[in-house]
Design a protein around this motif. Sequence first.
Motif, mmCIF file in Angstrom:
data_model
loop_
_atom_site.group_PDB
_atom_site.id
_atom_site.type_symbol
_atom_site.label_atom_id
_atom_site.label_comp_id
_atom_site.label_asym_id
_atom_site.label_seq_id
_atom_site.Cartn_x
_atom_site.Cartn_y
_atom_site.Cartn_z
ATOM 1 N N GLU A 45 0.820 -1.215 0.000
ATOM 2 C CA GLU A 45 0.000 0.000 0.000
ATOM 3 C C GLU A 45 0.856 1.269 0.000
ATOM 4 O O GLU A 45 0.541 2.244 -0.682
ATOM 5 C CB GLU A 45 -0.932 0.007 1.209
ATOM 6 C CG GLU A 45 -1.863 1.202 1.228
ATOM 7 C CD GLU A 45 -2.798 1.197 2.420
ATOM 8 O OE1 GLU A 45 -3.536 2.187 2.568
ATOM 9 O OE2 GLU A 45 -2.801 0.234 3.200
ATOM 10 N N LYS A 46 1.938 1.256 0.731
ATOM 11 C CA LYS A 46 2.822 2.411 0.804
ATOM 12 C C LYS A 46 3.372 2.762 -0.583
ATOM 13 O O LYS A 46 3.459 3.936 -0.954
ATOM 14 C CB LYS A 46 3.968 2.120 1.775
ATOM 15 C CG LYS A 46 4.925 3.255 1.965
ATOM 16 C CD LYS A 46 5.993 2.867 2.979
ATOM 17 C CE LYS A 46 7.023 3.963 3.131
ATOM 18 N NZ LYS A 46 8.073 3.598 4.067
ATOM 19 N N THR A 47 3.725 1.758 -1.357
ATOM 20 C CA THR A 47 4.243 1.969 -2.709
ATOM 21 C C THR A 47 3.177 2.574 -3.607
ATOM 22 O O THR A 47 3.448 3.509 -4.370
ATOM 23 C CB THR A 47 4.726 0.632 -3.300
ATOM 24 O OG1 THR A 47 5.694 0.067 -2.424
ATOM 25 C CG2 THR A 47 5.315 0.809 -4.666
ATOM 26 N N ARG A 49 0.538 4.357 -2.678
ATOM 27 C CA ARG A 49 0.271 5.734 -2.243
ATOM 28 C C ARG A 49 1.369 6.687 -2.704
ATOM 29 O O ARG A 49 1.093 7.806 -3.129
ATOM 30 C CB ARG A 49 0.122 5.794 -0.731
ATOM 31 C CG ARG A 49 -1.160 5.170 -0.240
ATOM 32 C CD ARG A 49 -1.319 5.390 1.271
ATOM 33 N NE ARG A 49 -2.493 4.737 1.768
ATOM 34 C CZ ARG A 49 -3.721 5.278 1.728
ATOM 35 N NH1 ARG A 49 -3.898 6.463 1.209
ATOM 36 N NH2 ARG A 49 -4.755 4.609 2.206
#
Length: 93
Positions: A45-47, A49
Amino acid sequence: RFVPERMVPFSFPLSKCALWDPVPMGDVIGSHITYYRNPKLSMVEKTLRLAYRHAKQSEKKLFSCFLLGTLAVDEDGEGITLTIDRFDPGREV
């Protein structure tokens, strides 16, 4: 699924000496990653976002970048998993 009209033949670069006879032998076969395996895509998810935020801040309509990850065959041998865990915005030049 085998889709012959979308398949593109690959070739090796020209060289001065060949290690094999380049004359085709036998029938043509298709090689596609989803022909024998069930693909799965997993993304951190961080990637996602980070890529989204970078694309929104870009002034260009067409945005290009690199999403990097790993490809692994599942333990049962029936599927493959592509795990995307890194984002690289690339260079302008």
